[in-house]
Motif scaffolding. Structure first.
Motif, short mmCIF file in Angstrom:
data_model
loop_
_atom_site.label_atom_id
_atom_site.label_comp_id
_atom_site.label_asym_id
_atom_site.label_seq_id
_atom_site.Cartn_x
_atom_site.Cartn_y
_atom_site.Cartn_z
N ARG A 129 0.84 -1.20 0.00
CA ARG A 129 0.00 0.00 0.00
C ARG A 129 0.88 1.26 0.00
N THR A 130 1.47 1.54 -1.15
CA THR A 130 2.30 2.73 -1.30
C THR A 130 1.62 3.73 -2.22
N MET A 131 1.82 5.00 -1.92
CA MET A 131 1.30 6.09 -2.74
C MET A 131 2.35 7.19 -2.83
N PRO A 151 -2.95 1.31 -4.01
CA PRO A 151 -1.52 1.08 -4.21
C PRO A 151 -1.03 1.62 -5.55
N GLY A 152 0.07 2.37 -5.51
CA GLY A 152 0.67 2.90 -6.72
C GLY A 152 0.15 4.23 -7.19
N VAL A 172 7.05 11.93 6.34
CA VAL A 172 6.67 11.55 4.98
C VAL A 172 7.44 12.38 3.96
N GLN A 173 7.88 11.74 2.88
CA GLN A 173 8.50 12.45 1.76
C GLN A 173 7.49 12.57 0.61
N ARG A 188 1.65 3.74 2.86
CA ARG A 188 2.99 4.27 3.04
C ARG A 188 3.28 5.24 1.91
N MET A 189 3.67 6.47 2.27
CA MET A 189 3.99 7.46 1.25
C MET A 189 5.44 7.27 0.82
#
Length: 285
Positions: free
Chosen positions: A101-103, A246-247, A128-129, A279-280
């Motif tokens: 679960r990344t964005m 995700p993505g 967060v970046q 997760r960023m």
């Protein structure tokens, strides 16, 4: 100019962008088609809003008396250049590869001292970046904000100098817009951008080729918050939370108008995304 006139002007530009561009092609980051064949290419999924410099007056104006303009922009080569891998892309990346679960959060048109510091503070609070696609005419006025972005580990991208409609420009002008912005960023933080984004999501073959020459890859977006229309903080929050996946690459803005709603929305939706297990991340290369 009153708000109605401004919105009418934006709609006219967006219609023109749509005519010049066409529909976006969905694809995964690092799985996007590349080609060297000539011809126009499709823009990203939705036109990005006008930022500073969207007016014909501003778009036609580049800096006249600054140190980075003393040599011809056609001679500019970023220090330690890593050219984009050939062949040249024909479409921008729209998302990042995501097995979990990344964005990616992205902010266009800045930096703006009224809103960028608050966005940086929220991102810092949550560890967060993000990515900031900066316009050169803003970046040259606020190099301190570029350094703060870099110090916090954010990725600084190139969003041209004056936010013009790229398909209407001669190749020399595209190179001037991208090259001058890359040089400002390099002078401020010691490294030129590795990513760029076309204003309004309107790309063409020349922009892909020139971006690659300057060592940059093209990144569009998957989820447009439309925060530039000032739809209300709750609406921005709802769009992000409903579109999260995700993505996904989220498009927001930290300049180009009143971005107080964007600032307030980030404070609300970011902790909710993190609590939901997202997760960023930012692309590196």
């Amino acid at each position: 100019m009153d708000k109605d006139q401004l919105l009418r002007g934006r709609r006219s530009v967006l219609r023109l962008a749509a005519c010049l561009g066409g529909a976006a092609v969905v694809g995964g980051l690092f799985a996007t088609e590349r080609t060297t064949a000539p011809g126009r290419t499709a823009p990203s999924p939705a036109p990005a809003p006008p930022g500073r410099g969207a007016s014909p007056r501003t778009a036609a104006r580049l800096p006249q008396a600054s140190s980075y303009r003393l040599r011809p922009m056609t001679a500019y080569v970023p220090t330690g250049l890593r050219r984009a891998a050939p062949p040249v892309r024909s479409r921008p990346f729209l998302r990042v590869p995501a097995k979990d679960r990344t964005m990616v959060l992205t902010f266009d048109d800045g930096p703006d001292p009224r809103y960028t510091p608050a966005i940086l503070a929220t991102l810092r609070e949550h560890g967060v970046q993000a990515m900031f696609f900066v316009c050169g005419e803003m970046a040259t006025q606020h190099p301190d904000l570029l350094r703060k972005m870099a110090d916090d580990g954010h990725v600084i991208g190139n969003h041209t100098w004056s936010h013009p409609l790229v398909p209407g420009l001669a190749p020399s002008r595209i190179r001037d817009e991208l090259g001058s912005t890359s040089e400002v960023v390099e002078q401020a933080v010691g490294a030129a951008p590795l990513w760029y984004r076309a204003p309004y999501g309107a790309w063409n073959r020349h922009s892909f080729e020139i971006g690659a020459e300057l060592g940059m890859e093209p990144l569009a977006w998957t989820l447009d918050t439309l925060d530039w229309t000032e739809p209300g903080t709750r609406t921005i929050i709802r769009r992000v939370l409903e579109g999260a996946a995700p993505g996904v690459v989220v498009l927001s803005h930290d300049a180009g108008g009143n971005r107080s709603q964007s600032v307030a929305a980030l404070r609300r939706y970011l902790p909710e995304l993190l609590d939901d297990g997202y997760r960023m991340t930012v692309p590196r290369r």
